[in-house]
Design a protein around this motif. Structure first.
Motif, PDB file in Angstrom:
ATOM      1  N   ASP A  54      40.404  43.322  11.194  1.00  0.00           N
ATOM      2  CA  ASP A  54      39.943  44.275  12.206  1.00  0.00           C
ATOM      3  C   ASP A  54      38.521  44.738  11.933  1.00  0.00           C
ATOM      4  O   ASP A  54      37.716  44.914  12.860  1.00  0.00           O
ATOM      5  CB  ASP A  54      40.870  45.493  12.245  1.00  0.00           C
ATOM      6  CG  ASP A  54      42.191  45.213  12.957  1.00  0.00           C
ATOM      7  OD1 ASP A  54      42.274  44.210  13.688  1.00  0.00           O
ATOM      8  OD2 ASP A  54      43.136  46.005  12.771  1.00  0.00           O
ATOM      9  N   ALA A  55      38.190  44.953  10.659  1.00  0.00           N
ATOM     10  CA  ALA A  55      36.841  45.400  10.298  1.00  0.00           C
ATOM     11  C   ALA A  55      35.807  44.348  10.665  1.00  0.00           C
ATOM     12  O   ALA A  55      34.696  44.672  11.115  1.00  0.00           O
ATOM     13  CB  ALA A  55      36.773  45.720   8.805  1.00  0.00           C
ATOM     14  N   HIS A  56      36.158  43.080  10.487  1.00  0.00           N
ATOM     15  CA  HIS A  56      35.242  42.002  10.872  1.00  0.00           C
ATOM     16  C   HIS A  56      35.103  41.920  12.388  1.00  0.00           C
ATOM     17  O   HIS A  56      34.009  41.656  12.898  1.00  0.00           O
ATOM     18  CB  HIS A  56      35.739  40.675  10.301  1.00  0.00           C
ATOM     19  CG  HIS A  56      35.447  40.503   8.844  1.00  0.00           C
ATOM     20  ND1 HIS A  56      35.247  39.278   8.252  1.00  0.00           N
ATOM     21  CD2 HIS A  56      35.306  41.413   7.844  1.00  0.00           C
ATOM     22  CE1 HIS A  56      35.008  39.438   6.967  1.00  0.00           C
ATOM     23  NE2 HIS A  56      35.048  40.732   6.698  1.00  0.00           N
ATOM     24  N   ILE A  57      36.202  42.121  13.106  1.00  0.00           N
ATOM     25  CA  ILE A  57      36.135  42.152  14.571  1.00  0.00           C
ATOM     26  C   ILE A  57      35.174  43.248  15.022  1.00  0.00           C
ATOM     27  O   ILE A  57      34.322  43.047  15.889  1.00  0.00           O
ATOM     28  CB  ILE A  57      37.532  42.396  15.168  1.00  0.00           C
ATOM     29  CG1 ILE A  57      38.447  41.177  14.940  1.00  0.00           C
ATOM     30  CG2 ILE A  57      37.438  42.714  16.668  1.00  0.00           C
ATOM     31  CD1 ILE A  57      38.093  39.958  15.729  1.00  0.00           C
ATOM     32  N   ALA A  58      35.315  44.436  14.416  1.00  0.00           N
ATOM     33  CA  ALA A  58      34.460  45.568  14.799  1.00  0.00           C
ATOM     34  C   ALA A  58      32.997  45.298  14.492  1.00  0.00           C
ATOM     35  O   ALA A  58      32.100  45.809  15.183  1.00  0.00           O
ATOM     36  CB  ALA A  58      34.931  46.835  14.078  1.00  0.00           C
ATOM     37  N   ASN A  59      32.730  44.493  13.467  1.00  0.00           N
ATOM     38  CA  ASN A  59      31.357  44.218  13.054  1.00  0.00           C
ATOM     39  C   ASN A  59      30.784  42.976  13.724  1.00  0.00           C
ATOM     40  O   ASN A  59      29.623  42.622  13.501  1.00  0.00           O
ATOM     41  CB  ASN A  59      31.294  44.048  11.531  1.00  0.00           C
ATOM     42  CG  ASN A  59      29.925  44.350  10.963  1.00  0.00           C
ATOM     43  OD1 ASN A  59      29.166  45.145  11.523  1.00  0.00           O
ATOM     44  ND2 ASN A  59      29.590  43.714   9.847  1.00  0.00           N
ATOM     45  N   GLY A  60      31.599  42.288  14.527  1.00  0.00           N
ATOM     46  CA  GLY A  60      31.122  41.103  15.240  1.00  0.00           C
ATOM     47  C   GLY A  60      30.966  39.880  14.373  1.00  0.00           C
ATOM     48  O   GLY A  60      30.261  38.935  14.753  1.00  0.00           O
TER      49      GLY A  60
END
Length: 258
Positions: A54-60
């Motif tokens: 999820d953190a990677h999704i949020a960071n693109g």
């Protein structure tokens, strides 16, 4: 993940209605931290990894693998380091340490929503450390159980040029599973081998300093929102529902009118 609920407004003529309450006690925290999970070793592997995703999704940068360190006798700790957006000191003090609070309920791009998965290290350890980097500030927090009640303490904040993201580290209790006889180290390894094949991007996994090869999902054929695996690994010779990179087993008899 967005949470959809149906409004249920009940009109009544009762005097002085009162809503139920939840008492913040050691018993309640124990249930929420570890009592929800039947597989204690798999819980932090699965939940912390989906948080990293999820953190990677949020960071693109969802095409970038995160890093996982599994324990051995020389390096007896588990850690997971993502390269997502990171958390500020204020976020660590508020959202991260609050049960049922989450900043992921505004979008279905994210897996998490309950604010419970981040506490799963307590399933296998009495303490864990969180180091998070956001906007050039590195914050280190220690989380620990005091008479079975979770506590946290900020032990350091400093400027840094390291990339944003979060690293969670804990040393598991070196106990054995009463049924299999496997140590906690072995259980964490087996959990990684079960969880990570279904991730869209396979994380970098090591046991100590040695890389651990994660089996790849071999798709025999696929359709819309489904695929069939080639048989070979006993763990995967079953039916699964994949949601948010996590495989959940199911049996056909559990489905009506198939």
């Amino acid at each position: 993940m967005k949470v959809h609920t149906n409004d249920n407004v009940v009109q009544n003529t009762l005097n002085s209605p009162q809503a139920y309450k939840i008492k913040a006690s050691s018993k309640a925290f124990k249930i929420l931290s570890e009592g929800l999970y039947s597989e204690k070793a798999k819980a932090p592997v699965r939940e912390l990894s989906t948080n990293a995703y999820d953190a990677h999704i949020a960071n693109g940068n969802d095409d970038v693998p995160f890093d996982v360190h599994l324990p051995n006798m020389v390096e007896p700790w588990f850690s997971i380091r993502d390269y997502g957006v990171g958390m500020s000191t204020e976020e660590l003090e508020t959202i991260y340490t609050t049960y049922f609070d989450s900043n992921k309920t505004h979008s279905n791009k994210f897996v998490g929503q309950m604010g419970l998965g981040s506490k799963t290290p307590f399933c296998v350890s009495d303490s864990f450390t969180v180091v998070s980097i956001k906007d050039g500030i590195k914050t280190t927090v220690v989380n620990y159980l005091d008479d079975h009640v979770p506590n946290f303490s900020i032990i350091n904040t400093e400027d840094t040029t390291e990339p944003s993201g979060t690293e969670i580290t804990f040393t598991p209790t070196n106990g054995e599973d009463s049924y299999s006889g496997n140590s906690m180290f072995e259980q964490l390894k087996e959990s990684a081998l079960q969880v990570f094949p279904f991730f869209d991007v396979t994380p970098n996994v090591t046991i100590g300093q040695e890389p651990l090869e994660i089996p790849q999902v071999d798709k025999m054929f696929k359709g819309t929102d489904w695929y069939a695996l080639r048989q070979g690994l006993s763990y995967y010779d079953e039916s699964w529902i994949i949601m948010g990179n996590v495989a959940y087993p199911f049996a056909y008899e559990h489905i009506d009118d198939i």
